[in-house]
Design a protein around this motif. Structure first.
Motif, PDB file in Angstrom:
ATOM      1  N   SER A  88      25.711  71.580  31.352  1.00  0.00           N
ATOM      2  CA  SER A  88      27.166  71.620  31.618  1.00  0.00           C
ATOM      3  C   SER A  88      27.915  71.686  30.295  1.00  0.00           C
ATOM      4  O   SER A  88      28.969  72.330  30.192  1.00  0.00           O
ATOM      5  N   ASP A  89      27.383  71.028  29.284  1.00  0.00           N
ATOM      6  CA  ASP A  89      28.012  71.010  27.968  1.00  0.00           C
ATOM      7  C   ASP A  89      27.824  72.360  27.254  1.00  0.00           C
ATOM      8  O   ASP A  89      28.794  73.036  26.883  1.00  0.00           O
ATOM      9  N   THR A  90      26.551  72.799  27.123  1.00  0.00           N
ATOM     10  CA  THR A  90      26.283  73.993  26.300  1.00  0.00           C
ATOM     11  C   THR A  90      26.787  75.285  26.950  1.00  0.00           C
ATOM     12  O   THR A  90      26.958  76.285  26.265  1.00  0.00           O
ATOM     13  N   LEU A  91      27.020  75.228  28.274  1.00  0.00           N
ATOM     14  CA  LEU A  91      27.470  76.451  28.956  1.00  0.00           C
ATOM     15  C   LEU A  91      28.934  76.354  29.392  1.00  0.00           C
ATOM     16  O   LEU A  91      29.411  77.201  30.159  1.00  0.00           O
ATOM     17  N   SER A  92      29.649  75.337  28.883  1.00  0.00           N
ATOM     18  CA  SER A  92      31.018  75.104  29.359  1.00  0.00           C
ATOM     19  C   SER A  92      31.951  76.287  29.080  1.00  0.00           C
ATOM     20  O   SER A  92      32.951  76.470  29.767  1.00  0.00           O
ATOM     21  N   GLU A  93      31.621  77.108  28.092  1.00  0.00           N
ATOM     22  CA  GLU A  93      32.489  78.250  27.743  1.00  0.00           C
ATOM     23  C   GLU A  93      32.277  79.453  28.663  1.00  0.00           C
ATOM     24  O   GLU A  93      32.995  80.440  28.553  1.00  0.00           O
ATOM     25  N   TYR A  94      31.260  79.388  29.503  1.00  0.00           N
ATOM     26  CA  TYR A  94      30.917  80.579  30.307  1.00  0.00           C
ATOM     27  C   TYR A  94      31.250  80.353  31.783  1.00  0.00           C
ATOM     28  O   TYR A  94      30.805  79.374  32.374  1.00  0.00           O
ATOM     29  N   ASP A  95      32.024  81.291  32.364  1.00  0.00           N
ATOM     30  CA  ASP A  95      32.394  81.107  33.769  1.00  0.00           C
ATOM     31  C   ASP A  95      31.532  81.970  34.700  1.00  0.00           C
ATOM     32  O   ASP A  95      31.799  82.065  35.890  1.00  0.00           O
ATOM     33  N   ASN A  96      30.515  82.632  34.143  1.00  0.00           N
ATOM     34  CA  ASN A  96      29.668  83.495  34.989  1.00  0.00           C
ATOM     35  C   ASN A  96      28.253  82.922  35.156  1.00  0.00           C
ATOM     36  O   ASN A  96      27.319  83.657  35.457  1.00  0.00           O
ATOM     37  N   VAL A  97      28.114  81.608  34.934  1.00  0.00           N
ATOM     38  CA  VAL A  97      26.790  80.976  35.042  1.00  0.00           C
ATOM     39  C   VAL A  97      26.801  79.919  36.138  1.00  0.00           C
ATOM     40  O   VAL A  97      27.720  79.098  36.206  1.00  0.00           O
ATOM     41  N   THR A  98      25.776  79.958  36.999  1.00  0.00           N
ATOM     42  CA  THR A  98      25.602  78.902  38.004  1.00  0.00           C
ATOM     43  C   THR A  98      24.263  78.230  37.727  1.00  0.00           C
ATOM     44  O   THR A  98      23.257  78.923  37.536  1.00  0.00           O
ATOM     45  N   ILE A  99      24.267  76.912  37.701  1.00  0.00           N
ATOM     46  CA  ILE A  99      23.020  76.172  37.491  1.00  0.00           C
ATOM     47  C   ILE A  99      22.574  75.574  38.818  1.00  0.00           C
ATOM     48  O   ILE A  99      23.375  74.961  39.525  1.00  0.00           O
ATOM     49  N   ILE A 100      21.304  75.750  39.152  1.00  0.00           N
ATOM     50  CA  ILE A 100      20.750  75.129  40.359  1.00  0.00           C
ATOM     51  C   ILE A 100      19.659  74.158  39.911  1.00  0.00           C
ATOM     52  O   ILE A 100      18.723  74.560  39.219  1.00  0.00           O
ATOM     53  N   ASN A 101      19.826  72.879  40.289  1.00  0.00           N
ATOM     54  CA  ASN A 101      18.828  71.873  39.920  1.00  0.00           C
ATOM     55  C   ASN A 101      17.771  71.812  41.028  1.00  0.00           C
ATOM     56  O   ASN A 101      17.917  71.119  42.015  1.00  0.00           O
ATOM     57  N   GLU A 102      16.670  72.584  40.835  1.00  0.00           N
ATOM     58  CA  GLU A 102      15.685  72.757  41.912  1.00  0.00           C
ATOM     59  C   GLU A 102      14.364  73.214  41.306  1.00  0.00           C
ATOM     60  O   GLU A 102      14.343  73.775  40.204  1.00  0.00           O
ATOM     61  N   ASP A 103      13.296  72.981  42.042  1.00  0.00           N
ATOM     62  CA  ASP A 103      11.995  73.543  41.683  1.00  0.00           C
ATOM     63  C   ASP A 103      12.013  75.009  42.124  1.00  0.00           C
ATOM     64  O   ASP A 103      12.201  75.300  43.308  1.00  0.00           O
ATOM     65  N   VAL A 104      11.823  75.924  41.187  1.00  0.00           N
ATOM     66  CA  VAL A 104      11.951  77.346  41.525  1.00  0.00           C
ATOM     67  C   VAL A 104      10.948  77.769  42.605  1.00  0.00           C
ATOM     68  O   VAL A 104      11.218  78.675  43.388  1.00  0.00           O
ATOM     69  N   LEU A 105       9.813  77.072  42.667  1.00  0.00           N
ATOM     70  CA  LEU A 105       8.795  77.448  43.661  1.00  0.00           C
ATOM     71  C   LEU A 105       9.227  77.066  45.078  1.00  0.00           C
ATOM     72  O   LEU A 105       8.635  77.514  46.053  1.00  0.00           O
ATOM     73  N   LYS A 106      10.253  76.215  45.175  1.00  0.00           N
ATOM     74  CA  LYS A 106      10.722  75.809  46.515  1.00  0.00           C
ATOM     75  C   LYS A 106      11.982  76.559  46.915  1.00  0.00           C
ATOM     76  O   LYS A 106      12.505  76.374  48.006  1.00  0.00           O
ATOM     77  N   LEU A 107      12.480  77.378  46.012  1.00  0.00           N
ATOM     78  CA  LEU A 107      13.754  78.048  46.249  1.00  0.00           C
ATOM     79  C   LEU A 107      13.543  79.366  47.000  1.00  0.00           C
ATOM     80  O   LEU A 107      12.592  80.095  46.715  1.00  0.00           O
ATOM     81  N   ASP A 108      14.439  79.673  47.935  1.00  0.00           N
ATOM     82  CA  ASP A 108      14.367  80.939  48.660  1.00  0.00           C
ATOM     83  C   ASP A 108      15.111  81.998  47.827  1.00  0.00           C
ATOM     84  O   ASP A 108      16.318  82.196  47.978  1.00  0.00           O
TER      85      ASP A 108
END
Ligand code: SAM
Length: 298
Positions: A88-108
């Protein structure tokens, strides 16, 4: 938008200390600290403002900053909850980024691409956690996620296995699976000193440009991959014995011998000598035999 601030050792250490972050070995955390390598990855991935990029494992957001500069939209999936406040800190300047806190192997991911990019092909770019390289890449291919290209940092040996052909000791089920779905190209070899902490193995950036249509036609993809796995599971056996010992290949031993003869390679050929085209021919022959043996038994 601002210029990337990460990608060098000093700023990385500063962020890690600010948040008192401890590396978790189990998550394969080796952060990039070399701007030349980052530039090379971004260039190799051919990203434009039209693209949606999926980043797997953003870490503290180093490559994410570069991706956010180049792409229209970035979705970054990170398993480690301790990295979320840092991102959230290092990407605060960018409005085109979404972070998902998840295990990628469980994500659809299929669903994500459909919702976030209207089903259009996405680009995957990542410095992958090496312990799950194969399931991540095979998951993208086998689930038919709409992907245009996958540009990733992997263990050097794995990149070699993905790119090689028959006759090499590195040739195996992974080479054939990757080459069925994509065209591999090794972009660069990357030494351990480009990461913090340094990994024990060498690394390489590989780009997999996904085929619109596989280069060979097979009647049953699963059968072909069962045959490939059976051939390489017992590398020291002949192809015929490897296939006859597999419980996934249900046709008679005679049918197996006959299908191998059709390749014109001799009865003692080993699986490691066969090209993707030959595995496709073999699998279509065995599929025909299995169909006719099944209808005879009804
Ligand atoms: N992209 C960053 C960089 O280049 O500096 C970090 C790369 S590091 C090799 C791999 C990242 O993947 C770590 O941040 C780790 O926490 C994350 N990770 C590991 N397993 C994961 C999983 N199953 N799903 C999502 N992220 C994962």
């Amino acid at each position: 938008m601002s210029k990337p601030t990460l990608g060098n050792p000093q700023n990385t250490i500063e962020i890690l200390q600010k948040y008192n972050f401890s590396f978790q070995k189990k998550f394969g955390q080796n952060f990039l600290i070399d701007t030349h390598v980052l530039d090379k990855i971004i260039r190799a991935a051919n990203i434009t403002k039209e693209d949606m990029v999926l980043e797997i494992g953003p870490g503290i957001g180093t490559m994410t900053q570069y991706l956010a500069e180049a792409a229209g939209k970035v979705i970054a999936v990170e398993i480690d909850k301790n990295l979320i406040p840092i991102l959230s800190d290092t990407l605060s300047e960018y409005d085109n980024v979404t972070i998902i806190n998840e295990d990628v192997l469980k994500l659809d991911i299929q669903n994500l691409a459909n919702e976030e990019n209207e089903g259009k092909p996405i680009k995957v770019v990542a410095n992958l956690p090496y312990y799950i390289t194969t399931p991540i890449i095979m998951g993208l291919f086998e689930n038919h996620v709409p992907v245009e290209s996958i540009t990733v940092m992997v263990q050097k040996e794995v990149a070699d296995r993905m790119q090689t052909g028959p006759g090499s000791k590195d040739y195996g089920a992974l080479s054939l699976a990757v080459q069925y779905y994509a065209e591999p190209y090794i972009v660069a070899n990357v030494p351990p000193n480009c990461f913090m902490p340094r990994p024990k193995v060498g690394s390489a950036v590989i780009r997999l440009t996904c085929h619109e249509k596989p280069p060979v036609e097979v009647k049953d993809e699963r059968l072909m991959f069962d045959i490939i796995r059976a051939s390489f599971n017992q590398r020291r056996k002949t192809l015929a014995n490897g296939l006859k010992n597999s419980d996934r290949i249900t046709c008679s031993k005679e049918a197996i011998t006959e299908a191998i003869e059709q390749l014109g390679r001799g009865a003692s050929v080993r699986g490691e000598a066969l090209t993707l085209e030959e595995f496709a021919v073999l699998s279509n022959e065995l599929w025909n035999s299995m169909q006719s043996e099944r209808s005879e038994s009804i």
